[in-house]
Design a protein around this motif. Sequence first.
Motif, PDB file in Angstrom:
ATOM      1  N   GLU A 292       0.835  -1.199   0.000  1.00 40.81           N
ATOM      2  CA  GLU A 292       0.000   0.000   0.000  1.00 40.81           C
ATOM      3  C   GLU A 292       0.874   1.254   0.000  1.00 40.81           C
ATOM      4  N   LYS A 293       0.582   2.145  -0.933  1.00 42.00           N
ATOM      5  CA  LYS A 293       1.316   3.406  -0.967  1.00 42.00           C
ATOM      6  C   LYS A 293       0.862   4.288   0.185  1.00 42.00           C
ATOM      7  N   GLN A 294       1.851   4.858   0.865  1.00 48.27           N
ATOM      8  CA  GLN A 294       1.557   5.726   1.996  1.00 48.27           C
ATOM      9  C   GLN A 294       2.278   7.059   1.811  1.00 48.27           C
ATOM     10  N   THR A 295       1.803   8.049   2.543  1.00 47.67           N
ATOM     11  CA  THR A 295       2.464   9.345   2.554  1.00 47.67           C
ATOM     12  C   THR A 295       2.698   9.764   3.996  1.00 47.67           C
ATOM     13  N   TRP A 296       3.962   9.992   4.329  1.00 48.97           N
ATOM     14  CA  TRP A 296       4.331  10.467   5.659  1.00 48.97           C
ATOM     15  C   TRP A 296       4.762  11.930   5.546  1.00 48.97           C
ATOM     16  N   GLN A 297       4.160  12.797   6.335  1.00 49.54           N
ATOM     17  CA  GLN A 297       4.488  14.228   6.302  1.00 49.54           C
ATOM     18  C   GLN A 297       4.994  14.660   7.673  1.00 49.54           C
TER      19      GLN A 297
ATOM     20  N   ASN B 116       8.843   3.959  13.551  1.00 47.40           N
ATOM     21  CA  ASN B 116       7.872   3.136  12.833  1.00 47.40           C
ATOM     22  C   ASN B 116       8.527   2.058  11.970  1.00 47.40           C
TER      23      ASN B 116
ATOM     24  N   SER C 155       8.325   1.044   4.659  1.00 44.59           N
ATOM     25  CA  SER C 155       7.409  -0.059   4.956  1.00 44.59           C
ATOM     26  C   SER C 155       7.648  -1.281   4.076  1.00 44.59           C
TER      27      SER C 155
ATOM     28  N   TYR D 280      10.351   5.383  -3.845  1.00 45.80           N
ATOM     29  CA  TYR D 280       9.750   6.391  -2.974  1.00 45.80           C
ATOM     30  C   TYR D 280      10.087   7.775  -3.528  1.00 45.80           C
TER      31      TYR D 280
ATOM     32  N   GLU E 188       8.672  15.060   3.374  1.00 47.80           N
ATOM     33  CA  GLU E 188       7.554  14.209   2.988  1.00 47.80           C
ATOM     34  C   GLU E 188       8.099  12.969   2.298  1.00 47.80           C
TER      35      GLU E 188
ATOM     36  N   GLU F 263       6.821   9.494   0.307  1.00 44.60           N
ATOM     37  CA  GLU F 263       5.676   8.869  -0.332  1.00 44.60           C
ATOM     38  C   GLU F 263       6.106   7.585  -1.031  1.00 44.60           C
TER      39      GLU F 263
END
Length: 861
Positions: free
Chosen positions: A210-215, A264, A268, A273, A425, A427
Amino acid sequence: MIACLFHRTAQQVTWSVIASLVLCTGGSVVAAESAGPEVAPFVTDYFKQYCYRCHGNKVQKGDRRLDQFVTNSAPSDELMSLLEEALDAMNRGDMPPEKKGVVQPPADETRKVIGWITNYLQAESDARAGASTMMRRLNRFEYVNTMRDLLGVHADKFDPTADFPADAISHGFDNNGEALTLSSYQLQRYLEVAETFLDEAIFFDVRRPEKQTWQYTGRDFNGIYEYERAPVTWRLIIDDEIIEIGHGQPSERHPNFVKAFVNNGGASDDGWYTIRVRAAAANRLDHGYEHSEFDRYKRHPLKLALWIAPNAQLLEKNAADQRRLVKVWDLPDGELEVFTQRVWLNKGAVPFVSWTNGVSSKGNIRKVAVKHHPEVIRATKTQLDAARIGSPGARETVDRLLRNNDNKILSEVYHGPRMRVWGMEIEGPIYDQWPPTSHRLLFGNQTDASQVDIDQVVQRFAARAFRRPVQPAEIDHYAAYIRQRIQNGDSPAAAIKLGLAAILTSPRFLYLDEGNDETDTQLTQHELASRLSYFLWGTTPDDELTAIADSGKLNGGNVFNAQIDRMLIDDRGRAFVEHFTDSWLRINTLGSMPPDLKAFRAYYDDRLEAAFKEETRLFFHDLLESNGAILNLLDSDYTFLNDGLARHYGIEGVYGEHFRKVALKPEDHRGGLLGQGSVLTLTANGIETSPVVRGVWVLENIFGTRPSPPPPDVEPLEPDTRGTTTIREQLNRHRNVVACAECHQKIDPAGFALEFYDPVGGYRTHYAARGGKGPPVDGSGQLPSGETFEDERGLKKLLLDRKDRFTQALTEKLLTYATGRLMTFRDQAEVEKIAAVCAANGYGLRDLITGVATSDTFHNR
């Protein structure tokens, strides 16, 4: 697990193929005994009159003896090599040498002898024909590239071959078939690494990540909110949203990372990215401090670096050498800018940032504070302890410092140059399709291993791995092995992986088999495709090249030339630029003798090792792309620089991290390979320079001539650490030794001219000495031909006078690299022909490479 297949199937296929091919083409070939042509009397007379004085029974200058030639009618390999050297020297006009007391032969006599020796060597070489074809193992560079393209994995970020034995080097090249042996240890590692690569490539029953975005903002970094005194690393959180970074190093020991991302677990999943960093420079100029550490920022920008730590443990300060620098950007002054980079991250990896040309230590900020903000200086524990037992003066100093405790702290008043980061950021992972390209190359869209057509997969994969069409009888045992493993209880996915791993450990994959020249001297279509692809790309042929080979049209002139052009402009063509220059020029040895940190601090502060390599590669690539004249390699009026390298060279007006083409002036003392820091640094030992080492480099790489090793009983030079004796004065000891003088007469002159450059390629007019300036550099010299020069510019002019000799030498280097074997006398006529055509057409580098690839030597076994 795959050992079962090796013990069963490999006994029938793998080792039998290796044995048969080695017996046919890979073993040492013993020349048939030959009486050889009778030595002509005029050759004997010529040698007696003009050669025996220096190379006869009583004297053997340079450890060379020619009088045995006339008594040995079946010449040994050593004597053949000696005659080739003598012929080269006579063709260059170096022998007999033009000096006092040496009688010169008439030109027509010399031409006659040259003709006879040429014919003699040609006849002997023809009689020894049969050793040209060699089954060549892929070297590590080629192996990794091939696995990358065959499986679609990201081998530049994932490389399990780091512990492979180093490939043997022959005349500078690591792709020589005779030198590339295979040990039992390396064979075992091939088995293990094949499975590792396949683990990365195959995605049976694997969900799409699953693509995620961390900001994150600046406050999420590993900073703090205040500093009372100068810290080891300045990471100050401002207004609860910005992190100010006030320290930095070229190889950052103290990463600036996001704590929550580390907690975390980092990235992932494996994948691409996109990382965005919002940052700017602060107070690059408007700080008002007088401090030498800040002077460089008057002319150069602050620089933001993006790094990748493979895992959180490698964020420790002592793990700097295990982290990967991805990108460096120039920071704008004051105005926030978003910097974006697409990067491959393995699971658990952590990105971080640094100020790569930052203030280097807490001592610098403390010095600023002492001079400009004395009110914030606090008493240290050491000072307090000294006051308790010390003199009244020490107690008075502490009392004064203690009175400052009610004033502002350092972080409230310090406003020196620093980097500001508003946030990061992250992603990803980003996959354009699922299953990934690597899986689709093997199985298409099929993600259920039990539904795979085993025969079809084996047929298609073996043809790609073996770089040619395959017959069912050659590969049926692989499919049978997979089915047997499934019957024995392995899962279909595990069995398929083992079957493909067996293909990847076959000699048909590990070796470039170019057939047997006893049946046909010319390469087949697919052998030619492989030779061309490994020459220009260092990897396996792609689909287009393979399809043309399948059609039987590859060796058609226009078709073949079109493929050369296509491959040279492809991104994979950079592999040729990098690997050929690494091998030919020995760029791959740069960094093996690191320069002294105290004497050459700029080498590390400006990351000059990487800059040197980039300059040389860009220079060569520009010639290739523009078909520029190879004479620019000898001397040029331009080069490629960024700000750090320009500063090292003393060239003004170059601003920023990016490299660009820069015009040179004569007073810059640059131009060509001999003015580039890569060559000048790799020919020094990090502490001092040696005209001998640099002179040998010029002979080997500019003229293609390898000097003899020094006599074993000659003492090496002792370095003069006081700087009171020049290297020229020290070398006179060797030049006065009869056994050394002949070779040093050829070696030293070019090395003397390059003494104007220090161990990291900085220009100098005087040697360094304790306490100041040492003796002046004397770069004058005299070639064996009698021509003289005063400095490196004079030497380059004389090298340009020998441009045709250089063209032949470079042609021979290219052919050696392209074919994976050393050139012999049999190849000399072809070398001269290719070089002559190149010269007639303007000495273009692309023309020369095309000439090499279209030559008979390249197309024949």
